[in-house]
Structure formats: C-alpha cells, structure tokens
Design a protein around this motif. Structure first.
Motif, PDB file in Angstrom:
ATOM      1  N   ASP A   1       0.958  -0.935   0.208  1.00 36.25           N
ATOM      2  CA  ASP A   1       0.099  -0.523  -0.047  1.00 36.25           C
ATOM      3  C   ASP A   1       0.763   0.933   0.029  1.00 36.25           C
ATOM      4  O   ASP A   1       2.188   0.678   0.680  1.00 36.25           O
ATOM      5  CB  ASP A   1      -1.259  -0.034   1.298  1.00 36.25           C
ATOM      6  N   VAL A   2       0.357   2.418  -0.619  1.00 37.36           N
ATOM      7  CA  VAL A   2       1.204   3.453  -0.327  1.00 37.36           C
ATOM      8  C   VAL A   2      -0.140   4.317   0.095  1.00 37.36           C
ATOM      9  O   VAL A   2      -1.549   4.620  -0.627  1.00 37.36           O
ATOM     10  CB  VAL A   2       1.685   3.922  -1.568  1.00 37.36           C
ATOM     11  N   ARG A   3       0.458   5.769   1.043  1.00 34.16           N
ATOM     12  CA  ARG A   3      -0.440   6.708   1.020  1.00 34.16           C
ATOM     13  C   ARG A   3       0.603   8.105   2.203  1.00 34.16           C
ATOM     14  O   ARG A   3       1.609   8.534   1.960  1.00 34.16           O
ATOM     15  CB  ARG A   3      -0.999   6.601   2.370  1.00 34.16           C
ATOM     16  N   ASP A   4      -0.581   9.230   1.807  1.00 37.30           N
ATOM     17  CA  ASP A   4       0.543  10.116   1.376  1.00 37.30           C
ATOM     18  C   ASP A   4       0.105  10.608   3.468  1.00 37.30           C
ATOM     19  O   ASP A   4      -0.553  11.732   3.019  1.00 37.30           O
ATOM     20  CB  ASP A   4       0.280  11.709   0.335  1.00 37.30           C
ATOM     21  N   GLU A   5       1.091  10.982   3.585  1.00 33.27           N
ATOM     22  CA  GLU A   5       0.400  11.897   5.137  1.00 33.27           C
ATOM     23  C   GLU A   5       2.063  13.147   5.132  1.00 33.27           C
ATOM     24  O   GLU A   5       1.842  13.581   6.503  1.00 33.27           O
ATOM     25  CB  GLU A   5       1.371  10.830   6.126  1.00 33.27           C
ATOM     26  N   SER A   6       1.646  13.821   4.483  1.00 30.21           N
ATOM     27  CA  SER A   6       3.058  15.127   4.053  1.00 30.21           C
ATOM     28  C   SER A   6       1.153  15.763   4.598  1.00 30.21           C
ATOM     29  O   SER A   6       1.236  16.327   3.831  1.00 30.21           O
ATOM     30  CB  SER A   6       3.483  15.351   2.637  1.00 30.21           C
ATOM     31  N   ALA A   7       2.308  17.093   5.767  1.00 30.23           N
ATOM     32  CA  ALA A   7       1.826  18.215   5.175  1.00 30.23           C
ATOM     33  C   ALA A   7       3.149  19.175   4.834  1.00 30.23           C
ATOM     34  O   ALA A   7       2.964  19.697   4.557  1.00 30.23           O
ATOM     35  CB  ALA A   7       2.060  18.722   7.170  1.00 30.23           C
ATOM     36  N   GLU A   8       3.605  20.048   5.907  1.00 32.27           N
ATOM     37  CA  GLU A   8       4.362  20.962   5.640  1.00 32.27           C
ATOM     38  C   GLU A   8       5.655  20.179   4.846  1.00 32.27           C
ATOM     39  O   GLU A   8       6.593  21.001   3.989  1.00 32.27           O
ATOM     40  CB  GLU A   8       5.227  21.938   6.647  1.00 32.27           C
ATOM     41  N   ASP A   9       6.369  19.148   5.456  1.00 27.20           N
ATOM     42  CA  ASP A   9       7.269  18.213   5.257  1.00 27.20           C
ATOM     43  C   ASP A   9       6.519  17.272   4.713  1.00 27.20           C
ATOM     44  O   ASP A   9       5.810  16.460   4.633  1.00 27.20           O
ATOM     45  CB  ASP A   9       8.078  17.699   7.019  1.00 27.20           C
ATOM     46  N   ILE A  10       8.344  16.683   3.644  1.00 29.33           N
ATOM     47  CA  ILE A  10       7.247  15.265   3.244  1.00 29.33           C
ATOM     48  C   ILE A  10       7.146  14.597   3.650  1.00 29.33           C
ATOM     49  O   ILE A  10       8.281  13.864   4.960  1.00 29.33           O
ATOM     50  CB  ILE A  10       8.204  14.942   1.469  1.00 29.33           C
ATOM     51  N   ARG A  11       6.155  13.197   3.436  1.00 24.13           N
ATOM     52  CA  ARG A  11       6.287  11.948   4.582  1.00 24.13           C
ATOM     53  C   ARG A  11       5.376  11.059   3.544  1.00 24.13           C
ATOM     54  O   ARG A  11       3.963  11.444   3.564  1.00 24.13           O
ATOM     55  CB  ARG A  11       4.871  11.766   5.877  1.00 24.13           C
ATOM     56  N   LEU A  12       6.135  10.045   2.730  1.00 21.77           N
ATOM     57  CA  LEU A  12       5.354   9.426   2.231  1.00 21.77           C
ATOM     58  C   LEU A  12       5.315   7.244   2.295  1.00 21.77           C
ATOM     59  O   LEU A  12       6.444   7.532   2.930  1.00 21.77           O
ATOM     60  CB  LEU A  12       5.708   9.513   0.489  1.00 21.77           C
ATOM     61  N   ILE A  13       3.916   6.776   3.006  1.00 23.43           N
ATOM     62  CA  ILE A  13       3.919   5.665   3.712  1.00 23.43           C
ATOM     63  C   ILE A  13       4.079   4.603   2.292  1.00 23.43           C
ATOM     64  O   ILE A  13       3.497   5.046   1.992  1.00 23.43           O
ATOM     65  CB  ILE A  13       3.122   6.376   4.606  1.00 23.43           C
ATOM     66  N   LEU A  14       4.797   4.114   2.485  1.00 24.83           N
ATOM     67  CA  LEU A  14       5.115   2.990   2.049  1.00 24.83           C
ATOM     68  C   LEU A  14       5.001   1.439   2.469  1.00 24.83           C
ATOM     69  O   LEU A  14       5.535   1.333   3.423  1.00 24.83           O
ATOM     70  CB  LEU A  14       6.124   2.497   1.151  1.00 24.83           C
ATOM     71  N   GLU A  15       3.916   0.918   2.687  1.00 28.56           N
ATOM     72  CA  GLU A  15       3.563  -0.774   3.375  1.00 28.56           C
ATOM     73  C   GLU A  15       3.450  -1.729   3.024  1.00 28.56           C
ATOM     74  O   GLU A  15       3.804  -1.844   1.421  1.00 28.56           O
ATOM     75  CB  GLU A  15       2.228  -0.716   3.504  1.00 28.56           C
ATOM     76  N   PRO A  16       4.708  -2.919   2.824  1.00 28.23           N
ATOM     77  CA  PRO A  16       5.315  -3.955   2.832  1.00 28.23           C
ATOM     78  C   PRO A  16       4.183  -4.613   2.124  1.00 28.23           C
ATOM     79  O   PRO A  16       3.219  -4.930   2.813  1.00 28.23           O
ATOM     80  CB  PRO A  16       5.953  -4.584   3.203  1.00 28.23           C
ATOM     81  N   LYS A  17       3.980  -6.219   1.213  1.00 29.18           N
ATOM     82  CA  LYS A  17       2.913  -6.675   0.964  1.00 29.18           C
ATOM     83  C   LYS A  17       3.236  -8.001   2.259  1.00 29.18           C
ATOM     84  O   LYS A  17       1.943  -7.694   2.836  1.00 29.18           O
ATOM     85  CB  LYS A  17       3.335  -7.694  -0.107  1.00 29.18           C
ATOM     86  N   ASN A  18       4.325  -8.533   2.648  1.00 32.03           N
ATOM     87  CA  ASN A  18       4.687  -8.997   4.083  1.00 32.03           C
ATOM     88  C   ASN A  18       5.618  -8.736   4.602  1.00 32.03           C
ATOM     89  O   ASN A  18       6.404  -8.414   4.290  1.00 32.03           O
ATOM     90  CB  ASN A  18       4.315 -10.452   4.024  1.00 32.03           C
ATOM     91  N   ARG A  19       5.415  -8.860   5.924  1.00 33.12           N
ATOM     92  CA  ARG A  19       6.705  -8.544   6.982  1.00 33.12           C
ATOM     93  C   ARG A  19       7.437  -9.413   6.536  1.00 33.12           C
ATOM     94  O   ARG A  19       8.888  -9.077   7.253  1.00 33.12           O
ATOM     95  CB  ARG A  19       6.445  -8.830   8.731  1.00 33.12           C
ATOM     96  N   THR A  20       7.954 -10.587   5.748  1.00 37.00           N
ATOM     97  CA  THR A  20       8.901 -11.072   5.589  1.00 37.00           C
ATOM     98  C   THR A  20      10.303 -10.716   4.251  1.00 37.00           C
ATOM     99  O   THR A  20      11.378 -10.898   4.485  1.00 37.00           O
ATOM    100  CB  THR A  20       8.870 -12.444   5.312  1.00 37.00           C
ATOM    101  N   ILE A  21       9.671  -9.403   3.816  1.00 34.36           N
ATOM    102  CA  ILE A  21      10.244  -8.932   3.202  1.00 34.36           C
ATOM    103  C   ILE A  21      11.518  -7.661   3.503  1.00 34.36           C
ATOM    104  O   ILE A  21      10.878  -7.818   4.175  1.00 34.36           O
ATOM    105  CB  ILE A  21       9.105  -7.728   2.375  1.00 34.36           C
ATOM    106  N   GLU A  22      12.617  -7.895   2.806  1.00 33.51           N
ATOM    107  CA  GLU A  22      13.993  -6.646   4.007  1.00 33.51           C
ATOM    108  C   GLU A  22      13.164  -5.318   3.408  1.00 33.51           C
ATOM    109  O   GLU A  22      13.368  -5.008   1.709  1.00 33.51           O
ATOM    110  CB  GLU A  22      14.946  -7.119   3.136  1.00 33.51           C
ATOM    111  N   PRO A  23      13.392  -4.195   3.703  1.00 26.81           N
ATOM    112  CA  PRO A  23      13.110  -3.399   3.714  1.00 26.81           C
ATOM    113  C   PRO A  23      13.968  -2.709   2.147  1.00 26.81           C
ATOM    114  O   PRO A  23      13.870  -2.436   1.277  1.00 26.81           O
ATOM    115  CB  PRO A  23      13.274  -2.122   4.808  1.00 26.81           C
TER     116      PRO A  23
END
Length: 737
Positions: free
Chosen positions: A296-318
């Motif tokens: 998933d991807v979503r934008d939580e930016s206000a004045e600063d950039i904050r782009l959230i990227l969620e992995p498909k599952n927790r076993t994946i390395e960042p």
C-alpha cells in the motif's frame, strides 16, 4: 510630404533557390532560439527572460526591504519594456525563480500561492506578490555602476543589461535547463559554499585539475535533497567533459511498528518529481501487479514530505522493497548533465566544471575593473570640486568681495584663482553656511579620504594580483551571506544486480490465459474446464487458450515477424473481458497475432513464413525486453510452433496453398536467433498454408473440415528432402491445426 514611387516590378522579389532560402531562414531562427531563449549565459547563468525579470524588479526598487508588489505589475513591466513575448511565459519564469523546491537559492520572494511539490500550479498573477531576495541583490550589485554592458531594448525606447554582475556563480548554484534547435542544456544545482571554495582554489592555483575541484564540489546539491548514488568516477567524467548524469534517489527510513511490523517513510523526493504523480504511479503498480513487494502507499505529508510505503508482508527486507521500487518508479531518477552554455562571446559551448568557474571568475574581474573605473571617475570629479573649495577657504575674503562687487564673478574667479568652469559654478552654488570653520575641517577630511581611495583604486586597476585578491575577498563575503548546509547526500554507487529481482517474489499460481479474436487478453485462475462457458464481448470469440503460471513469460507471435514478451502476472483478472493486448505491446495495426505460448526456458520454436521459409529458434533468444518486441523473422510470419521435447519432435510436415504436402526430418532445419531461414517447400505459385512438428513414433495428425482430429498412418509416403515440391495430400487435408 515627399511621395516615393513604388519600386519597379520585381523590386521586392528575391530570386534564389528554395533550398538556400529555407536554410538561411531556418538558421536565423535556430540562432535566435539558441541565444535568446534556450541556453543560459555562463557568466550569470541566466536566459534573457530571467535576466529581464530581475532587472525590471530592480528598476521598480523591489529590494528585500521594500513592500512586495503584485506579480501582474512586474509581468506587465517586463513585457512592456523588455520582453516582447506572452505574459504566461514571463509569469511561469517568475514563479520558478520563487519556488524553493525548484531553485537552490530562490531569487524572488513570493507571497501567495506559488505552487508546490505536488505539481499544483501557482495562483494567477493578479493574486500573488513578489520582491527580490538577498541572493538576487548579490547578482544585481553594481549594475548601476557601469559594471556591465547595456543594449537597446526591442523597441529602442530603453536599455537592458547584456549580462548581470553576478556576485556568485549562479549558473551552477541554481542550475538551468532548456531545449534549443539541435542542442539542449541540463545543469544541476550546486552548493554555493562548495562552488566558492572551488573558485578560491582556482584563484590560488589556476592549474588545479578537475579532480581537485571535485574534492571540494563532490556533486550536485538539489533543493529537494535526496541521495546521489552515482560513482565518483562518473561524476568526475561529467564535470571534466560537461556531459554525463547523476542518479538521484529519494531519502527514506524504516519505521518500526512493533511485533515485526514495519513500514517505509520517504522524507525527501528526487528533484523535479511531483509527489502526487509519483503516488499515482505507485498505486498503478500495485493495481497492475507490477510491484509484487509493495502492499500500500499513502501520503501523510503536511509541510514536510512524509510518504508511507507498506510492504506486502513482513518477511520482505526493507532494502529489497526499496530497490525494486527504485527500478520501477521515479523514487530514483537520472538527472542528465549537459553543460551547454553561451560563453562570453555568445557562442554555444559545452564546458566542464573548471571552464565554467574560470569564466565566472573572469567575469567578476571585469566587473571589478569596470566598477573601479566608474568609482575613479566620480572620486576624481569630487576631488576636483573639493580643490576649488580649498582655494575658497584660503582666500575667503577675496572670494566674497568678488561675488559681491563684480558684475561677472564667475569669469573673475576663473581668472583670479585659475579655476575651471566646473569649480567656479560649484563655488557660486555653495551656501554661506558651508563656509564655516567646521565645514572646512570636514572638507579637508573628505579630501584626504578620497585621495587615499583614489590611490588605492588606481593601484587596484593597475595590478592583476590585487584584482584577484579583491575578487577573492568579495567571494568570501558572499559565501558568508549565502552559506547553507548541503541537502543532497553523496551516497555510494549501488550495484542493483546484487539484489534479487522482484519477480522472484511473485507467487506461483496456475492460470489460464485467454485471448479473443479481437485481441482482448485476460488470465483466469486455475484451469478452464469448459471453454464454451467463457464470455466475450458481442461479436468476439475465443482465439487462444493457454495454460500457464503467474511466474511465466508469454510469447506473442505477430505476422510482421516480431515476437513480443508479456509477464503473465501483469494480465488483467479473468472476471471481466480483460484489456486490449495492443495496450501492452507496440503491435502494428496491420499485423495479426499468429500464436500465443507460455515461455519454456531452454525450449525451441519452429518459425515459418508464408513464403515457405523457416528455421528453429531457441526460445530464450526470442524474449524481448521492450514493448516493441523482437524482430525474429525477416518476412511475413505464418507459424510460431513449439518443438515438442517429450517425446522429442523429429519431423516437419508442410502443406502448400496448392494442397501439396511434404514431410522431412527436423534435423534439416538450421538453428538461428533471427533471419529468413531456409526453404521448407518449393511452390511454382502460391506459398505455405500450414506447418507442424511431430514425433515419428506417434505420427502426425490433421484436422478435417468438421474440426475432428484424424490420424495419418501412411505419412511416410510423403517423406522427402527439404525444399522439395511434395505430392498431393490425403483427401480433406487442408490444415494441421
């Protein structure tokens, strides 16, 4: 009023070849575009429109201490007095000068909506206001002191500067980009502190190499930050030659949510990447199953950039997730470096880092000399007037008597004391209160100070060494005014090949690929037991039904001789009608689909043309990396058949449009990656109608008119050599499939 007779017939007609007329006029247009629109000047880093905007704002006294004025007023001033083009282009240039995400050192202080990193445009010019920034003042400093040349404006009503004095190397500090006729420019922004350090090194040692300069200027410094992952050797080559590029990645960090759950937070974007479009692109990758590691991807930016990227599952390395997204999206971009500029003579040249800095330093020395000469002229004029006042104080009573009693005091003063007309006029215009004793001391002090300044200025203009020292001192002052920490981190060059391909994480699931006659393709889960239950658009029907897995690559053969490759995981769901195949590949409108196969590594294909030629092609060699496919056959493709591996196919059967059939050993066909192939069957007229590959133990099959499969027990009667004419086939044989 004199009325001139019209020119004789043909007097306004130029007789010249069309080729000459077109080339001459196009060359004039090209030169105008190059010099007046697209390429920046190496000395101040500006194109004419930006230079005119800043000069017009300077003329309007919109300095940092003044109140801001409407941008519409500034645009109107620029358009009416200096830049005879549309107001939209002028305002766009002004807006860019004010955007802190576009300019490393903004030159316009904008008040109001000037756009954002999401790609939203600025408000209309009637709503926004602007004034100059301190950095812009440094670029304009000395422009009223004859520091640069001026030229007439487009309507000869005023004058505009040819170049700005440029207190710092703006070309490299803020960068530039543009497309001209036959050439382009792309210069990234840099850190002013580092650039001035490099200038100081060149002033100390003019023979310093680009390698030494790169130690002080390790690479671009983009206003939006990010991480540059280009190797030092590549950056050094770009700065040496003026051409190259730098890979820029988004800055990210891992946020731990506890219990082994984590997510990626992007805090800085690559330069010139619009955040909103990037989010849309990432969402499309998820929907089209092209990013198998991203959940998933979503934008939580206000004045600063904050782009959230969620992995498909927790076993994946960042790191694995980000490396896959760097390949698939604009989280990593390559900023091209093409330092194509106009030199001091107005000639387009590609210049390296050292050449650009030397051109800037030469310009600063010329500005220093011109300002010094301007100051010398004014100091000498003031000293000349003060000398006259000194004579007055020495002979004050006599001067007063002459002024009171003589009818022509000016002439008497000139004759009596040897004054010039300028001095005499100045004395006569002097007020009585300026003749007080205190004023005499002030004049003496001023005379002494100006005399010392004049001596220093003349010593400066006569010594090249002192000039360079003065330039160095000025640059150090600018450095203190503009110094700021580096925003773009220079990271290590990344070898992406060391990471596992994201396709390795695609779950292996059985699917059935469905392609209709009109070219709509989809993938149904599992095996389709009854093809008659499949639904299609009105007037459409099934063409190919191919069992495969989501990890497979699909080979699409086209009649123009090309083979296209599609990832099975990228196909639309089988619930609907799918999507047009032509949206996934660049298939020519006149070309038809010949066959659809799931790729088998190590497999072989029989490729045949309608002209009766063919060859064996390794499947691995037919895989294409681009949408345009891979040209495999030189000719019009008739068939793309897989050679059976179990049991191994060992014979080829062909049938011509003349109904004659020939069977020959498969070994007689050559194996090749692409080409025309060899003759399969000879025809006096017509061409090949169909071809098949079979195993001798099982024998071939063929389809009768009713669509039923028929065995061919006596097929050996049609055995012959490749390229033979063959003989009349069995009754009803028209095709093998």
């Amino acid at each position: 009023m004199t009325i001139h007779a019209p020119p004789p017939e043909g007097g306004r007609i130029i007789d010249e070849p069309m080729e000459t007329a077109l080339s001459r006029r196009y060359l004039a247009y090209a030169l105008s575009t190059i010099t007046n629109r697209a390429l920046p000047d190496v000395r101040d880093g500006f194109k004419p429109v930006h230079r005119r905007i800043l000069y017009a704002m300077h003329q309007m006294r919109l300095n940092p201490q003044a109140a801001a004025r409407k941008c519409a007023k500034v645009v109107g001033e620029v358009m009416g007095g200096y830049h005879p083009h549309g107001d939209a282009s002028i305002y766009e240039a002004l807006v860019r000068l004010a955007q802190d995400f576009a300019q490393r050192y903004p030159l316009v202080d904008g008040q109001g909506n000037f756009g954002n990193i999401d790609g939203d445009s600025a408000a209309a010019m009637r709503y926004t206001e602007c004034k100059l920034t301190p950095a812009a003042v440094l670029l304009l400093e000395g422009i009223d002191q004859d520091a640069v040349d001026f030229r007439p404006t487009y309507d000869d009503q005023d004058e505009e500067p040819v170049v700005l004095p440029a207190g710092f190397p703006n070309l490299l500090a803020n960068g530039s980009s543009g497309i001209a006729v036959g050439m382009a420019t792309s210069i990234p922004p840099h850190n002013v502190g580092e650039l001035i350090d490099a200038c100081q090194l060149l002033l100390e040692r003019p023979e310093a190499t680009t390698d030494e300069l790169v130690q002080l200027v390790p690479g671009p410094d983009f206003p939006t930050g990010g991480v540059a992952v280009e190797g030092r050797a590549a950056i050094l080559d770009a700065y040496e030659t003026g051409r190259g590029g730098v890979r820029l990645r988004a800055r990210w960090e891992t946020e731990d949510l506890g219990r082994g759950v984590w997510r990626i937070v992007v805090t800085e974007m690559p330069y010139q990447v619009q955040k909103s479009r990037l989010i849309e692109a990432l969402a499309d990758l998820i929907e089209q199953k092209k990013a198998p590691l991203l959940g998933d991807v979503r934008d939580e930016s206000a004045e600063d950039i904050r782009l959230i990227l969620e992995p498909k599952n927790r076993t994946i390395e960042p790191e694995m997730l980000m490396e896959s997204l760097f390949k698939l999206s604009d989280l990593e971009v390559r900023f091209p470096i093409n330092m194509n500029v106009l030199d001091a003579d107005g000639t387009p040249r590609v210049m390296g880092l050292k050449a650009c800095l030397k051109a800037f330093l030469d310009h600063r020395r010329e500005v220093l000399n011109r300002r010094s000469q301007w100051r010398i002229a004014r100091v000498e004029k003031r000293l000349h007037l003060l000398e006259g006042l000194r004579i007055v104080f020495l002979n004050l009573d006599e001067v007063i008597r002459i002024v009171r009693e003589e009818e022509q005091p000016k002439a008497v003063l000139i004759a009596r004391f040897g004054l010039t007309e300028v001095q005499a006029d100045f004395i006569l215009d002097t007020r009585l209160r300026q003749l007080a004793r205190l004023e005499e001391m002030t004049i003496e002090n001023e005379f002494k100070e100006l005399s010392e300044e004049l001596a220093n200025l003349k010593a400066l203009t006569s010594s090249e060494g002192k000039q360079w020292k003065a330039v160095s001192k000025e640059l150090e002052a600018v450095r203190k005014a503009l110094i700021s920490p580096r925003r773009t981190t220079m990271g290590e060059a990344v070898d992406a090949s060391a990471f596992v391909a994201p396709e390795a994480f695609i779950p292996r699931e059985a699917i059935t690929v469905i392609l209709s006659e009109r070219g709509w393709i989809r993938a149904a889960k599992g095996k389709v037991e009854d093809p008659s239950e499949l639904k299609f658009k009105e007037g459409d029907k099934l063409a190919y039904l191919v069992p495969a897995y989501t990890t497979d690559k699909l080979l699409v053969g086209a009649s123009d001789g090309r083979i296209f490759t599609i990832g099975a995981d990228k196909l639309a769901s089988g619930r609907g009608h799918g999507e047009p195949l032509r949206l996934m590949i660049d298939l020519d409108e006149k070309a038809e689909i010949i066959n659809l196969l799931a790729h088998q590594p190590g497999g072989k294909l029989l490729i045949a043309s309608k002209a009766g030629y063919g060859f064996i092609a390794p499947e691995d060699d037919t895989l294409a990396q681009k949408r345009g496919g891979k040209q495999v056959l030189n000719g019009e493709m008739l068939a793309m058949l897989r050679v059976p591996t179990s049991p191994m196919g060992d014979h080829v059967a062909t049938i011509g449009e003349n109904i004659k059939t020939l069977i020959f050993p498969l070994a007689e066909l050559p194996e090749m990656g692409r080409g025309k192939g060899v003759k399969l069957q000879s025809f006096k007229q017509g061409g090949l109608a169909d071809v098949t590959v079979f195993n001798a133990e099982q024998g071939p099959e063929w389809a009768d008119g009713g669509g039923r499969r028929r065995n061919w027990p006596d097929w050996k009667d049609w055995l012959g050599k490749r390229a033979g004419a063959g003989r009349q086939g069995p009754r009803g044989l028209r095709k093998f499939r």
